[in-house]
Motif scaffolding. Structure first.
Motif, PDB file in Angstrom:
ATOM      1  N   GLY A   1       0.804  -1.212   0.000  1.00 51.77           N
ATOM      2  CA  GLY A   1       0.000   0.000   0.000  1.00 51.77           C
ATOM      3  C   GLY A   1       0.835   1.258   0.000  1.00 51.77           C
ATOM      4  O   GLY A   1       2.074   1.209  -0.054  1.00 51.77           O
ATOM      5  N   PRO A   2       0.152   2.409   0.083  1.00 47.23           N
ATOM      6  CA  PRO A   2       0.844   3.691  -0.048  1.00 47.23           C
ATOM      7  C   PRO A   2       1.846   3.983   1.070  1.00 47.23           C
ATOM      8  O   PRO A   2       2.759   4.777   0.883  1.00 47.23           O
ATOM      9  CB  PRO A   2      -0.285   4.722  -0.051  1.00 47.23           C
ATOM     10  CG  PRO A   2      -1.510   4.018   0.384  1.00 47.23           C
ATOM     11  CD  PRO A   2      -1.298   2.556   0.186  1.00 47.23           C
ATOM     12  N   MET A   3       1.710   3.325   2.219  1.00 42.15           N
ATOM     13  CA  MET A   3       2.656   3.530   3.329  1.00 42.15           C
ATOM     14  C   MET A   3       3.753   2.465   3.331  1.00 42.15           C
ATOM     15  O   MET A   3       4.465   2.315   4.315  1.00 42.15           O
ATOM     16  CB  MET A   3       1.915   3.501   4.668  1.00 42.15           C
ATOM     17  CG  MET A   3       0.919   4.615   4.869  1.00 42.15           C
ATOM     18  SD  MET A   3       0.243   4.663   6.556  1.00 42.15           S
ATOM     19  CE  MET A   3      -0.636   3.111   6.670  1.00 42.15           C
ATOM     20  N   PHE A   4       3.884   1.728   2.231  1.00 36.57           N
ATOM     21  CA  PHE A   4       4.797   0.587   2.184  1.00 36.57           C
ATOM     22  C   PHE A   4       6.184   0.925   2.716  1.00 36.57           C
ATOM     23  O   PHE A   4       6.670   0.280   3.652  1.00 36.57           O
ATOM     24  CB  PHE A   4       4.926   0.003   0.770  1.00 36.57           C
ATOM     25  CG  PHE A   4       6.066  -0.976   0.666  1.00 36.57           C
ATOM     26  CD1 PHE A   4       5.925  -2.272   1.139  1.00 36.57           C
ATOM     27  CD2 PHE A   4       7.308  -0.586   0.168  1.00 36.57           C
ATOM     28  CE1 PHE A   4       6.985  -3.165   1.092  1.00 36.57           C
ATOM     29  CE2 PHE A   4       8.373  -1.488   0.113  1.00 36.57           C
ATOM     30  CZ  PHE A   4       8.201  -2.772   0.575  1.00 36.57           C
ATOM     31  N   ASN A   5       6.849   1.895   2.131  1.00 34.79           N
ATOM     32  CA  ASN A   5       8.250   2.149   2.498  1.00 34.79           C
ATOM     33  C   ASN A   5       8.381   2.535   3.969  1.00 34.79           C
ATOM     34  O   ASN A   5       9.242   2.013   4.677  1.00 34.79           O
ATOM     35  CB  ASN A   5       8.862   3.230   1.600  1.00 34.79           C
ATOM     36  CG  ASN A   5      10.372   3.240   1.690  1.00 34.79           C
ATOM     37  OD1 ASN A   5      11.010   2.197   1.546  1.00 34.79           O
ATOM     38  ND2 ASN A   5      10.943   4.401   1.942  1.00 34.79           N
ATOM     39  N   THR A   6       7.508   3.420   4.426  1.00 33.88           N
ATOM     40  CA  THR A   6       7.548   3.854   5.824  1.00 33.88           C
ATOM     41  C   THR A   6       7.346   2.676   6.769  1.00 33.88           C
ATOM     42  O   THR A   6       8.107   2.495   7.732  1.00 33.88           O
ATOM     43  CB  THR A   6       6.465   4.917   6.075  1.00 33.88           C
ATOM     44  OG1 THR A   6       6.717   6.034   5.214  1.00 33.88           O
ATOM     45  CG2 THR A   6       6.446   5.376   7.516  1.00 33.88           C
ATOM     46  N   LEU A   7       6.322   1.876   6.501  1.00 36.89           N
ATOM     47  CA  LEU A   7       6.018   0.747   7.388  1.00 36.89           C
ATOM     48  C   LEU A   7       7.063  -0.356   7.279  1.00 36.89           C
ATOM     49  O   LEU A   7       7.449  -0.948   8.291  1.00 36.89           O
ATOM     50  CB  LEU A   7       4.625   0.202   7.100  1.00 36.89           C
ATOM     51  CG  LEU A   7       3.473   1.158   7.418  1.00 36.89           C
ATOM     52  CD1 LEU A   7       2.139   0.516   7.082  1.00 36.89           C
ATOM     53  CD2 LEU A   7       3.513   1.611   8.864  1.00 36.89           C
ATOM     54  N   HIS A   8       7.518  -0.630   6.070  1.00 34.41           N
ATOM     55  CA  HIS A   8       8.544  -1.653   5.865  1.00 34.41           C
ATOM     56  C   HIS A   8       9.779  -1.333   6.719  1.00 34.41           C
ATOM     57  O   HIS A   8      10.303  -2.209   7.422  1.00 34.41           O
ATOM     58  CB  HIS A   8       8.896  -1.700   4.368  1.00 34.41           C
ATOM     59  CG  HIS A   8       9.826  -2.794   3.977  1.00 34.41           C
ATOM     60  ND1 HIS A   8       9.452  -4.120   3.929  1.00 34.41           N
ATOM     61  CD2 HIS A   8      11.130  -2.750   3.592  1.00 34.41           C
ATOM     62  CE1 HIS A   8      10.485  -4.848   3.531  1.00 34.41           C
ATOM     63  NE2 HIS A   8      11.513  -4.040   3.324  1.00 34.41           N
ATOM     64  N   LEU A   9      10.215  -0.087   6.692  1.00 28.46           N
ATOM     65  CA  LEU A   9      11.391   0.327   7.470  1.00 28.46           C
ATOM     66  C   LEU A   9      11.104   0.367   8.972  1.00 28.46           C
ATOM     67  O   LEU A   9      11.935  -0.059   9.782  1.00 28.46           O
ATOM     68  CB  LEU A   9      11.896   1.685   6.986  1.00 28.46           C
ATOM     69  CG  LEU A   9      12.458   1.699   5.558  1.00 28.46           C
ATOM     70  CD1 LEU A   9      12.768   3.122   5.119  1.00 28.46           C
ATOM     71  CD2 LEU A   9      13.691   0.816   5.453  1.00 28.46           C
TER      72      LEU A   9
END
Length: 158
Positions: free
Chosen positions: A45-53
């Motif tokens: 989803g749109p928060m992928f990078n933030t949440l992944h990290l």
């Protein structure tokens, strides 16, 4: 397994109670580690990078924490649980079913972080009464970190 012959100024029965509490904390921490790592792999989803990290930062810290907790159990003279079967019996954190949406992942991780805090807090009184400062220090650090993580995760839901 019987307790090792440990003479650190804490009665055997009390050391056992503390080790039992720490075993529940270890199970919660490991279960939360596994859940966080799972969500790190599967978030979309749109928060992928933030949440992944964010999830990576949190599961890395949890991986280090399980070692500290297990080593404290050993220092008290008891074996540390180390199997999925033992953790399943001891943990208060439910496993996820399927792959939830990102916001549901966040909600489950908030609940998991708060569960770890409650488990740590539930054994704090006995460590304080036993003057077990090393365990009390460990619990204080765990509660502080998990309360901060819960706040950060919760903030992503607003």
């Amino acid at each position: 397994m019987a307790a090792a012959n440990v003479n650190i100024g804490i009665e055997d029965k009390t050391r056992q109670e503390i080790a039992d509490g720490l075993s529940r904390l270890l199970a919660d921490t490991y279960t939360l580690y596994l859940k966080t790592h799972n969500f790190h792999w599967n978030v979309t989803g749109p928060m992928f990078n933030t949440l992944h990290l964010m999830f990576e930062t949190q599961y890395t810290e949890l991986a280090l924490a399980v070692d500290l907790i297990a080593e404290r159990i050993r220092a008290l003279g008891f074996p540390a649980p180390g199997t999925y079967a033992e953790y399943a019996k001891l943990t208060s954190i439910p496993e996820p079913t399927g792959v939830p949406k990102a916001t549901e992942m966040l909600q489950q991780l908030v609940e998991g972080q708060e569960s770890v805090v409650r488990t740590a807090r539930s054994i704090f009184a006995i460590t304080d009464e036993a003057h077990d400062e090393p365990t009390a220090d460990l619990l204080t650090q765990r509660m502080q970190l998990h309360e901060k993580n819960a706040w950060m995760l919760r903030s992503m839901l607003e």
